[in-house]
Design an enzyme around this catalytic site. Structure first.
Site, PDB file in Angstrom:
ATOM      1  N   GLU A  43       0.859  -1.305   0.099  1.00 10.26           N
ATOM      2  CA  GLU A  43       0.123   0.062  -0.129  1.00 10.26           C
ATOM      3  C   GLU A  43       0.975   1.236  -0.137  1.00 10.26           C
ATOM      4  O   GLU A  43       1.742   1.322   0.739  1.00 10.26           O
ATOM      5  CB  GLU A  43      -0.824  -0.061   1.198  1.00 10.26           C
ATOM      6  N   ARG A  47      -0.518  10.666   0.386  1.00 11.08           N
ATOM      7  CA  ARG A  47      -0.512  12.045   1.293  1.00 11.08           C
ATOM      8  C   ARG A  47       0.787  12.916   0.768  1.00 11.08           C
ATOM      9  O   ARG A  47       0.602  14.119   1.684  1.00 11.08           O
ATOM     10  CB  ARG A  47      -0.297  11.404   2.782  1.00 11.08           C
ATOM     11  N   LYS A 131     -10.911  -1.661   7.048  1.00  9.24           N
ATOM     12  CA  LYS A 131      -9.778  -1.285   7.833  1.00  9.24           C
ATOM     13  C   LYS A 131     -10.036  -0.977   9.066  1.00  9.24           C
ATOM     14  O   LYS A 131     -10.820  -0.167   9.447  1.00  9.24           O
ATOM     15  CB  LYS A 131      -9.175   0.015   6.986  1.00  9.24           C
TER      16      LYS A 131
HETATM   17  C1  3PG Z   1      -1.242   3.192   8.037  1.00 13.36           C
HETATM   18  O1  3PG Z   1      -1.866   4.040   7.331  1.00 13.36           O
HETATM   19  O2  3PG Z   1      -1.827   2.153   8.041  1.00 13.36           O
HETATM   20  C2  3PG Z   1      -0.221   3.420   8.946  1.00 13.36           C
HETATM   21  O3  3PG Z   1       0.566   4.329   8.160  1.00 13.36           O
HETATM   22  C3  3PG Z   1       0.488   2.343   9.446  1.00 13.36           C
HETATM   23  O4  3PG Z   1       2.023   2.398   9.793  1.00 13.36           O
HETATM   24  P1  3PG Z   1       2.600   2.166  11.317  1.00 13.36           P
HETATM   25  O5  3PG Z   1       2.804   0.718  11.015  1.00 13.36           O
HETATM   26  O6  3PG Z   1       4.048   2.912  11.118  1.00 13.36           O
HETATM   27  O7  3PG Z   1       1.664   2.681  12.290  1.00 13.36           O
END
Ligand code: 3PG
Length: 211
Positions: A43, A47, A131
């Site tokens: 993914e 952003r 999600k």
């Molecule tokens: C997401 O958008 O799912 C987060 O950026 C996950 O990233 P992290 O594992 O660093 O919290």
């Protein structure tokens, strides 16, 4: 990609590196290493200015991986993700405009939820693939276990604060389709070496597939 195909592919590779690209080159290098380690899906969060370029470069370099566009919270981003060759879009929360726009289109949209009320509403709106974000801050596996017993028909893609040591807990939950995050390619905000990324990716897939 339709929802059935997305689910089937994620079952085979239930670990999704979520990358907010720092540069197109470093993103591509990371994706190369993660795919070498067995990643089925990646993914890329839309952003920043360079994110679409990174998404496009990854699609060209890896035509066969499942490529998601993250942080898709408006229809412009959805259309952009579709044009760049993404296979699904995903959002941290409910975005009704995007959800309505995505209905009947080729690109699956995965809305974000955290509470039972949000799940009820999402189900009512026809969404069964969700999600769960930010997973660890929201209670992680203990909350997902409770939600799973009330909503066994909903499949979850948790992400946010997940680390390698937490994977067995997620792997044990039947409603968890995949887990996402950065632990397998970065440590304390710094990218791992390519060899380490491949190794962490492989170990993470083994943990989720309970090998
Ligand atoms: C997401 O958008 O799912 C987060 O950026 C996950 O990233 P992290 O594992 O660093 O919290």
């Amino acid at each position: 990609m339709d929802e059935r195909t997305l689910i089937d592919r994620l079952k085979l590779g239930p670990v999704i590196p979520v990358i907010g690209p720092k540069s197109v080159e470093s993103c591509l290098e990371a994706v190369d290493a993660l795919v070498a380690g067995g990643a089925v899906a990646i993914e890329i969060t839309l952003r920043s200015e360079i994110s679409p370029k990174a998404l496009e470069a990854c699609r060209k370099a890896h035509p066969d991986i499942v490529l998601g566009a993250g942080s898709v919270m408006d229809v412009e981003r959805y259309d952009q993700a579709e044009a760049l060759g993404a296979d699904f879009t995903i959002a941290p929360g409910r975005c009704q405009e995007v959800e309505g726009h995505a209905k009947g289109r080729s690109l699956v949209h995965v809305p974000g939820i955290i509470t039972p009320s949000e799940i009820l509403q999402a189900r009512r709106d026809g969404f069964h693939l969700l999600k769960f974000y930010p997973s660890e801050a929201a209670g992680g596996t203990s909350v997902l276990k409770d939600l799973g017993s009330i909503f066994p028909d909903v499949m979850m893609m948790p992400s946010g604060g997940i680390t390698f040591d937490k994977l067995p807990g997620y792997a044990a939950l039947p409603t968890v389709l995949s887990v996402g995050g950065s632990w397998m390619y970065a440590k304390n905000g710094t990218y791992r070496s390519a060899a380490d990324m491949s190794e962490q990716m492989k170990l993470s897939l083994d943990a989720m597939l309970q090998k």
